[in-house]
Design a protein around this motif. Structure first.
Motif, PDB file in Angstrom:
ATOM      1  N   ARG A   1       0.832  -1.202   0.000  1.00 52.38           N
ATOM      2  CA  ARG A   1       0.000   0.000   0.000  1.00 52.38           C
ATOM      3  C   ARG A   1       0.870   1.257   0.000  1.00 52.38           C
ATOM      4  O   ARG A   1       0.387   2.347  -0.311  1.00 52.38           O
ATOM      5  CB  ARG A   1      -0.935   0.012   1.209  1.00 52.38           C
ATOM      6  N   HIS A   2       2.124   1.101   0.368  1.00 46.76           N
ATOM      7  CA  HIS A   2       3.079   2.211   0.332  1.00 46.76           C
ATOM      8  C   HIS A   2       3.712   2.214  -1.059  1.00 46.76           C
ATOM      9  O   HIS A   2       4.694   1.523  -1.314  1.00 46.76           O
ATOM     10  CB  HIS A   2       4.135   2.030   1.426  1.00 46.76           C
ATOM     11  N   ARG A   3       3.170   2.992  -1.965  1.00 46.44           N
ATOM     12  CA  ARG A   3       3.572   2.924  -3.365  1.00 46.44           C
ATOM     13  C   ARG A   3       4.573   4.000  -3.763  1.00 46.44           C
ATOM     14  O   ARG A   3       5.534   3.729  -4.484  1.00 46.44           O
ATOM     15  CB  ARG A   3       2.330   3.055  -4.270  1.00 46.44           C
ATOM     16  N   VAL A   4       4.352   5.237  -3.329  1.00 46.39           N
ATOM     17  CA  VAL A   4       5.206   6.335  -3.786  1.00 46.39           C
ATOM     18  C   VAL A   4       6.597   6.191  -3.170  1.00 46.39           C
ATOM     19  O   VAL A   4       6.759   6.161  -1.949  1.00 46.39           O
ATOM     20  CB  VAL A   4       4.596   7.694  -3.415  1.00 46.39           C
ATOM     21  N   GLY A   5       7.596   6.089  -4.034  1.00 49.04           N
ATOM     22  CA  GLY A   5       8.974   5.961  -3.566  1.00 49.04           C
ATOM     23  C   GLY A   5       9.416   4.546  -3.281  1.00 49.04           C
ATOM     24  O   GLY A   5      10.535   4.333  -2.819  1.00 49.04           O
ATOM     25  N   PHE A   6       8.558   3.563  -3.540  1.00 50.67           N
ATOM     26  CA  PHE A   6       8.880   2.155  -3.302  1.00 50.67           C
ATOM     27  C   PHE A   6       8.860   1.367  -4.606  1.00 50.67           C
ATOM     28  O   PHE A   6       8.063   1.650  -5.497  1.00 50.67           O
ATOM     29  CB  PHE A   6       7.857   1.509  -2.364  1.00 50.67           C
ATOM     30  N   SER A   7       9.713   0.355  -4.692  1.00 52.30           N
ATOM     31  CA  SER A   7       9.682  -0.619  -5.782  1.00 52.30           C
ATOM     32  C   SER A   7       9.771  -2.008  -5.169  1.00 52.30           C
ATOM     33  O   SER A   7      10.559  -2.233  -4.242  1.00 52.30           O
ATOM     34  CB  SER A   7      10.842  -0.398  -6.762  1.00 52.30           C
ATOM     35  N   PHE A   8       8.975  -2.946  -5.688  1.00 55.35           N
ATOM     36  CA  PHE A   8       8.920  -4.292  -5.135  1.00 55.35           C
ATOM     37  C   PHE A   8       9.102  -5.348  -6.226  1.00 55.35           C
ATOM     38  O   PHE A   8       8.541  -5.227  -7.316  1.00 55.35           O
ATOM     39  CB  PHE A   8       7.556  -4.545  -4.470  1.00 55.35           C
ATOM     40  N   SER A   9       9.874  -6.379  -5.912  1.00 52.95           N
ATOM     41  CA  SER A   9       9.951  -7.588  -6.731  1.00 52.95           C
ATOM     42  C   SER A   9       9.704  -8.746  -5.784  1.00 52.95           C
ATOM     43  O   SER A   9      10.520  -9.019  -4.890  1.00 52.95           O
ATOM     44  CB  SER A   9      11.327  -7.712  -7.397  1.00 52.95           C
ATOM     45  N   VAL A  10       8.558  -9.438  -5.975  1.00 56.77           N
ATOM     46  CA  VAL A  10       8.065 -10.393  -4.981  1.00 56.77           C
ATOM     47  C   VAL A  10       8.069 -11.809  -5.533  1.00 56.77           C
ATOM     48  O   VAL A  10       7.716 -12.038  -6.699  1.00 56.77           O
ATOM     49  CB  VAL A  10       6.631 -10.004  -4.545  1.00 56.77           C
ATOM     50  N   GLN A  11       8.436 -12.758  -4.682  1.00 57.58           N
ATOM     51  CA  GLN A  11       8.371 -14.174  -5.043  1.00 57.58           C
ATOM     52  C   GLN A  11       6.952 -14.533  -5.470  1.00 57.58           C
ATOM     53  O   GLN A  11       5.989 -14.257  -4.765  1.00 57.58           O
ATOM     54  CB  GLN A  11       8.775 -15.021  -3.833  1.00 57.58           C
ATOM     55  N   SER A  12       6.827 -15.138  -6.628  1.00 57.47           N
ATOM     56  CA  SER A  12       5.528 -15.415  -7.222  1.00 57.47           C
ATOM     57  C   SER A  12       4.988 -16.772  -6.800  1.00 57.47           C
ATOM     58  O   SER A  12       5.690 -17.784  -6.877  1.00 57.47           O
ATOM     59  CB  SER A  12       5.628 -15.374  -8.753  1.00 57.47           C
ATOM     60  N   GLN A  13       3.722 -16.802  -6.371  1.00 60.27           N
ATOM     61  CA  GLN A  13       3.068 -18.084  -6.104  1.00 60.27           C
ATOM     62  C   GLN A  13       2.522 -18.703  -7.386  1.00 60.27           C
ATOM     63  O   GLN A  13       2.063 -19.841  -7.370  1.00 60.27           O
ATOM     64  CB  GLN A  13       1.926 -17.890  -5.097  1.00 60.27           C
ATOM     65  N   ARG A  14       2.579 -17.945  -8.465  1.00 64.06           N
ATOM     66  CA  ARG A  14       2.144 -18.493  -9.755  1.00 64.06           C
ATOM     67  C   ARG A  14       3.253 -19.332 -10.383  1.00 64.06           C
ATOM     68  O   ARG A  14       2.997 -20.411 -10.924  1.00 64.06           O
ATOM     69  CB  ARG A  14       1.755 -17.356 -10.694  1.00 64.06           C
ATOM     70  N   TYR A  15       4.481 -18.843 -10.304  1.00 69.93           N
ATOM     71  CA  TYR A  15       5.594 -19.530 -10.969  1.00 69.93           C
ATOM     72  C   TYR A  15       6.423 -20.384 -10.017  1.00 69.93           C
ATOM     73  O   TYR A  15       7.118 -21.305 -10.462  1.00 69.93           O
ATOM     74  CB  TYR A  15       6.485 -18.498 -11.660  1.00 69.93           C
ATOM     75  N   VAL A  16       6.390 -20.081  -8.727  1.00 71.71           N
ATOM     76  CA  VAL A  16       7.064 -20.930  -7.743  1.00 71.71           C
ATOM     77  C   VAL A  16       6.029 -21.907  -7.203  1.00 71.71           C
ATOM     78  O   VAL A  16       5.084 -21.512  -6.518  1.00 71.71           O
ATOM     79  CB  VAL A  16       7.654 -20.086  -6.593  1.00 71.71           C
ATOM     80  N   ARG A  17       6.184 -23.167  -7.523  1.00 72.58           N
ATOM     81  CA  ARG A  17       5.195 -24.166  -7.131  1.00 72.58           C
ATOM     82  C   ARG A  17       5.370 -24.524  -5.661  1.00 72.58           C
ATOM     83  O   ARG A  17       6.472 -24.789  -5.193  1.00 72.58           O
ATOM     84  CB  ARG A  17       5.347 -25.407  -8.012  1.00 72.58           C
ATOM     85  N   MET A  18       4.264 -24.547  -4.943  1.00 72.86           N
ATOM     86  CA  MET A  18       4.284 -24.693  -3.490  1.00 72.86           C
ATOM     87  C   MET A  18       3.839 -26.072  -3.018  1.00 72.86           C
ATOM     88  O   MET A  18       3.438 -26.239  -1.871  1.00 72.86           O
ATOM     89  CB  MET A  18       3.380 -23.621  -2.852  1.00 72.86           C
ATOM     90  N   GLY A  19       3.909 -27.069  -3.919  1.00 75.67           N
ATOM     91  CA  GLY A  19       3.514 -28.425  -3.538  1.00 75.67           C
ATOM     92  C   GLY A  19       4.528 -29.094  -2.629  1.00 75.67           C
ATOM     93  O   GLY A  19       5.718 -28.771  -2.642  1.00 75.67           O
ATOM     94  N   SER A  20       4.065 -30.050  -1.845  1.00 78.50           N
ATOM     95  CA  SER A  20       4.955 -30.774  -0.932  1.00 78.50           C
ATOM     96  C   SER A  20       6.092 -31.464  -1.672  1.00 78.50           C
ATOM     97  O   SER A  20       7.193 -31.603  -1.144  1.00 78.50           O
ATOM     98  CB  SER A  20       4.151 -31.809  -0.135  1.00 78.50           C
ATOM     99  N   GLY A  21       5.822 -31.909  -2.902  1.00 74.14           N
ATOM    100  CA  GLY A  21       6.841 -32.604  -3.677  1.00 74.14           C
ATOM    101  C   GLY A  21       7.639 -31.728  -4.611  1.00 74.14           C
ATOM    102  O   GLY A  21       8.499 -32.217  -5.353  1.00 74.14           O
ATOM    103  N   ASP A  22       7.381 -30.427  -4.619  1.00 75.04           N
ATOM    104  CA  ASP A  22       8.116 -29.495  -5.477  1.00 75.04           C
ATOM    105  C   ASP A  22       9.430 -29.072  -4.824  1.00 75.04           C
ATOM    106  O   ASP A  22       9.702 -29.386  -3.661  1.00 75.04           O
ATOM    107  CB  ASP A  22       7.257 -28.260  -5.763  1.00 75.04           C
TER     108      ASP A  22
END
Length: 254
Positions: A109-130
Protein backbone atom coordinates in the motif's frame (compact mmCIF):
# COMPACT_ATOMS: atom_id res chain seq x y z
CA UNK A 1 11.86 -12.50 9.23
CA UNK A 2 15.25 -11.63 7.80
CA UNK A 3 16.00 -8.13 6.48
CA UNK A 4 19.31 -7.18 4.91
CA UNK A 5 20.50 -4.03 3.17
CA UNK A 6 21.66 -5.05 -0.28
CA UNK A 7 22.68 -1.69 -1.76
CA UNK A 8 22.44 2.01 -1.04
CA UNK A 9 23.33 5.35 -2.59
CA UNK A 10 27.06 5.89 -2.95
CA UNK A 11 29.15 8.43 -4.79
CA UNK A 12 30.71 7.45 -8.07
CA UNK A 13 34.49 7.09 -8.06
CA UNK A 14 34.87 10.01 -10.44
CA UNK A 15 32.69 12.33 -8.38
CA UNK A 16 34.37 11.27 -5.15
CA UNK A 17 37.84 11.99 -6.53
CA UNK A 18 36.82 15.58 -7.26
CA UNK A 19 35.41 16.30 -3.80
CA UNK A 20 38.24 15.73 -1.34
CA UNK A 21 35.84 14.06 1.10
CA UNK A 22 38.63 12.10 2.75
CA UNK A 23 39.33 15.12 4.94
CA UNK A 24 35.68 15.68 5.87
CA UNK A 25 33.35 13.98 8.33
CA UNK A 26 30.69 12.97 5.85
CA UNK A 27 29.00 9.85 4.52
CA UNK A 28 28.16 9.48 0.86
CA UNK A 29 24.51 10.00 1.70
CA UNK A 30 25.25 13.29 3.44
CA UNK A 31 27.25 14.47 0.43
CA UNK A 32 24.33 13.66 -1.87
CA UNK A 33 21.85 15.35 0.48
CA UNK A 34 23.99 18.47 0.80
CA UNK A 35 24.42 18.68 -2.97
CA UNK A 36 20.66 18.43 -3.51
CA UNK A 37 19.86 20.96 -0.78
CA UNK A 38 22.43 23.55 -1.77
CA UNK A 39 21.58 23.17 -5.47
CA UNK A 40 18.19 24.67 -4.61
CA UNK A 41 19.65 27.69 -2.82
CA UNK A 42 23.14 28.24 -4.17
CA UNK A 43 24.34 29.93 -7.39
CA UNK A 44 27.01 27.22 -7.57
CA UNK A 45 26.90 24.22 -9.88
CA UNK A 46 25.82 20.89 -8.35
CA UNK A 47 29.09 19.27 -9.40
CA UNK A 48 31.03 21.86 -7.42
CA UNK A 49 28.96 22.36 -4.27
CA UNK A 50 30.60 19.80 -1.99
CA UNK A 51 34.07 20.66 -3.29
CA UNK A 52 33.50 24.38 -2.67
CA UNK A 53 31.25 24.27 0.39
CA UNK A 54 32.13 20.93 2.02
CA UNK A 55 34.67 22.37 4.43
CA UNK A 56 32.12 24.92 5.61
CA UNK A 57 29.37 22.41 6.25
CA UNK A 58 31.20 19.21 7.16
CA UNK A 59 34.19 20.82 8.84
CA UNK A 60 32.40 22.96 11.41
CA UNK A 61 30.23 22.15 14.40
CA UNK A 62 26.50 22.68 14.11
CA UNK A 63 25.46 26.18 15.05
CA UNK A 64 22.03 25.14 16.32
CA UNK A 65 23.37 23.43 19.43
CA UNK A 66 21.91 20.04 18.49
CA UNK A 67 25.20 18.33 17.70
CA UNK A 68 26.97 17.10 14.63
CA UNK A 69 28.35 19.26 11.87
CA UNK A 70 26.84 22.29 10.22
CA UNK A 71 25.71 19.94 7.45
CA UNK A 72 23.65 18.13 10.08
CA UNK A 73 22.15 21.47 11.10
CA UNK A 74 21.26 22.29 7.50
CA UNK A 75 19.69 18.89 6.92
CA UNK A 76 17.68 19.22 10.14
CA UNK A 77 16.41 22.59 8.98
CA UNK A 78 15.42 21.24 5.58
CA UNK A 79 13.71 18.17 7.01
CA UNK A 80 11.72 20.17 9.52
CA UNK A 81 10.68 22.67 6.87
CA UNK A 82 9.38 19.68 4.82
CA UNK A 83 11.59 20.30 1.78
CA UNK A 84 11.77 16.53 1.51
CA UNK A 85 12.40 16.13 -2.22
CA UNK A 86 16.06 16.72 -1.40
CA UNK A 87 16.37 13.36 0.40
CA UNK A 88 14.55 11.37 -2.27
CA UNK A 89 17.94 11.06 -3.98
CA UNK A 90 19.09 8.61 -1.30
CA UNK A 91 17.87 5.09 -2.05
CA UNK A 92 18.18 1.79 -0.21
CA UNK A 93 17.61 -1.74 -1.54
CA UNK A 94 16.72 -4.53 0.88
CA UNK A 95 16.23 -8.26 0.74
CA UNK A 96 13.24 -9.24 2.88
CA UNK A 97 12.67 -12.92 3.64
CA UNK A 98 10.13 -14.91 5.60
CA UNK A 99 7.27 -12.43 5.82
CA UNK A 100 3.60 -13.26 5.43
CA UNK A 101 1.36 -12.44 2.52
CA UNK A 102 -0.73 -10.48 5.02
CA UNK A 103 2.27 -8.22 5.63
CA UNK A 104 2.91 -7.97 1.89
CA UNK A 105 -0.63 -6.68 1.33
CA UNK A 106 0.00 -3.94 3.89
CA UNK A 107 3.49 -3.14 2.66
CA UNK A 108 2.52 -2.66 -0.97
CA UNK A 109 0.00 0.00 0.00
CA UNK A 110 3.08 2.21 0.33
CA UNK A 111 3.57 2.92 -3.36
CA UNK A 112 5.21 6.34 -3.79
CA UNK A 113 8.97 5.96 -3.57
CA UNK A 114 8.88 2.16 -3.30
CA UNK A 115 9.68 -0.62 -5.78
CA UNK A 116 8.92 -4.29 -5.14
CA UNK A 117 9.95 -7.59 -6.73
CA UNK A 118 8.06 -10.39 -4.98
CA UNK A 119 8.37 -14.17 -5.04
CA UNK A 120 5.53 -15.41 -7.22
CA UNK A 121 3.07 -18.08 -6.10
CA UNK A 122 2.14 -18.49 -9.76
CA UNK A 123 5.59 -19.53 -10.97
CA UNK A 124 7.06 -20.93 -7.74
CA UNK A 125 5.20 -24.17 -7.13
CA UNK A 126 4.28 -24.69 -3.49
CA UNK A 127 3.51 -28.43 -3.54
CA UNK A 128 4.96 -30.77 -0.93
CA UNK A 129 6.84 -32.60 -3.68
CA UNK A 130 8.12 -29.50 -5.48
CA UNK A 131 11.52 -27.85 -5.03
CA UNK A 132 9.97 -25.50 -2.50
CA UNK A 133 9.02 -28.45 -0.30
CA UNK A 134 5.65 -26.84 0.30
CA UNK A 135 4.82 -23.38 1.56
CA UNK A 136 6.37 -21.93 4.70
CA UNK A 137 4.21 -19.84 6.97
CA UNK A 138 4.46 -17.10 9.57
CA UNK A 139 2.77 -17.66 12.93
CA UNK A 140 1.47 -14.46 14.56
CA UNK A 141 2.84 -13.94 18.08
CA UNK A 142 -0.69 -13.90 19.51
CA UNK A 143 -1.24 -17.52 18.49
CA UNK A 144 0.16 -19.38 21.48
CA UNK A 145 -0.17 -22.61 23.43
CA UNK A 146 -2.78 -21.06 25.70
CA UNK A 147 -5.92 -23.16 25.78
CA UNK A 148 -8.87 -22.40 23.54
CA UNK A 149 -12.12 -22.40 25.49
CA UNK A 150 -14.32 -25.40 24.62
CA UNK A 151 -17.63 -24.77 22.89
CA UNK A 152 -20.81 -26.80 22.67
CA UNK A 153 -20.85 -26.02 18.95
CA UNK A 154 -18.34 -28.81 18.43
CA UNK A 155 -20.49 -31.52 19.99
CA UNK A 156 -19.83 -33.92 22.90
CA UNK A 157 -16.68 -35.36 21.30
CA UNK A 158 -14.99 -31.97 21.30
CA UNK A 159 -11.50 -32.00 22.84
CA UNK A 160 -9.97 -28.77 24.10
CA UNK A 161 -6.99 -27.75 21.98
CA UNK A 162 -4.55 -24.86 21.88
CA UNK A 163 -4.57 -21.96 19.44
CA UNK A 164 -1.21 -23.18 18.12
CA UNK A 165 -2.70 -26.60 17.34
CA UNK A 166 -5.65 -25.07 15.52
CA UNK A 167 -3.36 -22.83 13.50
CA UNK A 168 -0.95 -25.58 12.52
CA UNK A 169 -3.85 -27.83 11.53
CA UNK A 170 -5.15 -25.07 9.25
CA UNK A 171 -1.72 -24.74 7.59
CA UNK A 172 -1.50 -28.51 7.19
CA UNK A 173 -4.99 -28.64 5.65
CA UNK A 174 -4.13 -25.82 3.23
CA UNK A 175 -1.03 -27.69 2.08
CA UNK A 176 -3.04 -30.86 1.52
CA UNK A 177 -5.69 -28.95 -0.43
CA UNK A 178 -3.00 -27.36 -2.63
CA UNK A 179 -1.33 -30.73 -3.25
CA UNK A 180 -4.64 -32.39 -4.16
CA UNK A 181 -5.57 -29.62 -6.57
CA UNK A 182 -2.19 -29.90 -8.27
CA UNK A 183 -2.54 -33.69 -8.59
CA UNK A 184 -5.96 -33.08 -10.11
CA UNK A 185 -4.30 -31.04 -12.85
CA UNK A 186 -5.13 -27.57 -11.53
CA UNK A 187 -2.31 -25.15 -12.52
CA UNK A 188 -0.29 -23.45 -9.74
CA UNK A 189 -1.77 -20.04 -10.56
CA UNK A 190 -5.21 -21.37 -9.58
CA UNK A 191 -4.23 -23.84 -6.87
CA UNK A 192 -2.60 -20.98 -4.95
CA UNK A 193 -6.10 -19.69 -4.18
CA UNK A 194 -6.22 -22.03 -1.17
CA UNK A 195 -2.95 -20.76 0.32
CA UNK A 196 -3.42 -18.65 3.46
CA UNK A 197 -2.39 -15.10 4.26
CA UNK A 198 0.14 -16.63 6.64
CA UNK A 199 2.05 -18.14 3.69
CA UNK A 200 5.60 -16.80 3.72
CA UNK A 201 7.24 -14.98 0.84
CA UNK A 202 10.43 -13.13 -0.01
CA UNK A 203 10.99 -9.89 -1.88
CA UNK A 204 13.50 -7.29 -2.97
CA UNK A 205 12.45 -3.77 -2.05
CA UNK A 206 13.95 -0.40 -2.95
CA UNK A 207 12.84 2.85 -1.36
CA UNK A 208 14.12 6.38 -1.09
CA UNK A 209 14.77 7.98 2.28
CA UNK A 210 11.68 10.17 2.22
CA UNK A 211 9.46 7.15 1.55
CA UNK A 212 11.14 5.13 4.30
CA UNK A 213 10.63 7.89 6.84
CA UNK A 214 6.98 8.16 5.89
CA UNK A 215 6.59 4.37 6.12
CA UNK A 216 8.28 4.29 9.51
CA UNK A 217 6.12 7.09 10.84
CA UNK A 218 2.98 5.14 9.96
CA UNK A 219 4.14 1.62 10.88
CA UNK A 220 6.40 2.12 13.90
CA UNK A 221 5.49 0.70 17.29
CA UNK A 222 2.74 2.60 19.04
CA UNK A 223 0.99 3.79 15.87
CA UNK A 224 -1.56 0.97 15.72
CA UNK A 225 0.19 -1.17 13.09
CA UNK A 226 0.17 -4.97 13.19
CA UNK A 227 3.14 -6.49 15.02
CA UNK A 228 4.77 -8.12 11.98
CA UNK A 229 4.97 -4.92 9.92
CA UNK A 230 6.08 -3.01 13.02
CA UNK A 231 8.98 -5.45 13.30
CA UNK A 232 9.77 -4.88 9.62
CA UNK A 233 9.79 -1.10 10.14
CA UNK A 234 12.36 -1.46 12.93
CA UNK A 235 14.57 -3.76 10.87
CA UNK A 236 14.55 -1.34 7.94
CA UNK A 237 15.47 1.51 10.26
CA UNK A 238 18.39 -0.44 11.73
CA UNK A 239 19.78 -1.23 8.28
CA UNK A 240 19.57 2.38 7.09
CA UNK A 241 21.04 3.88 10.27
CA UNK A 242 23.94 1.42 10.15
CA UNK A 243 25.22 2.98 6.90
CA UNK A 244 23.86 6.53 7.33
CA UNK A 245 23.93 7.20 11.11
CA UNK A 246 22.76 10.81 10.71
CA UNK A 247 19.32 9.56 9.64
CA UNK A 248 18.56 8.13 13.08
CA UNK A 249 17.14 11.35 14.47
CA UNK A 250 14.74 11.68 11.54
CA UNK A 251 13.37 8.18 12.09
CA UNK A 252 12.92 9.13 15.73
CA UNK A 253 11.01 12.25 14.72
CA UNK A 254 8.89 10.48 12.08
Amino acid sequence: MKVQLMAHTQLSDKFRSELGLHNLRATDGQAVALTAIRTCYSPGKPSEIVANEGARYFGKAASDGEGGTDADRLIRHIMRSKHLSTVEHLTFTFTVEGVSRALLAQLTRHRVGFSFSVQSQRYVRMGSGDKSGGFDYVTPATITDEKVAPSNDFGPAYVERTATEYFEDAMHDAQHAYDRLRRAGVPPEDARAVLPQAAACSLVMTANLRALLDFYGKRRKGRGAQAEITDLAEELRKEVVAVEPWTDQFFEEA
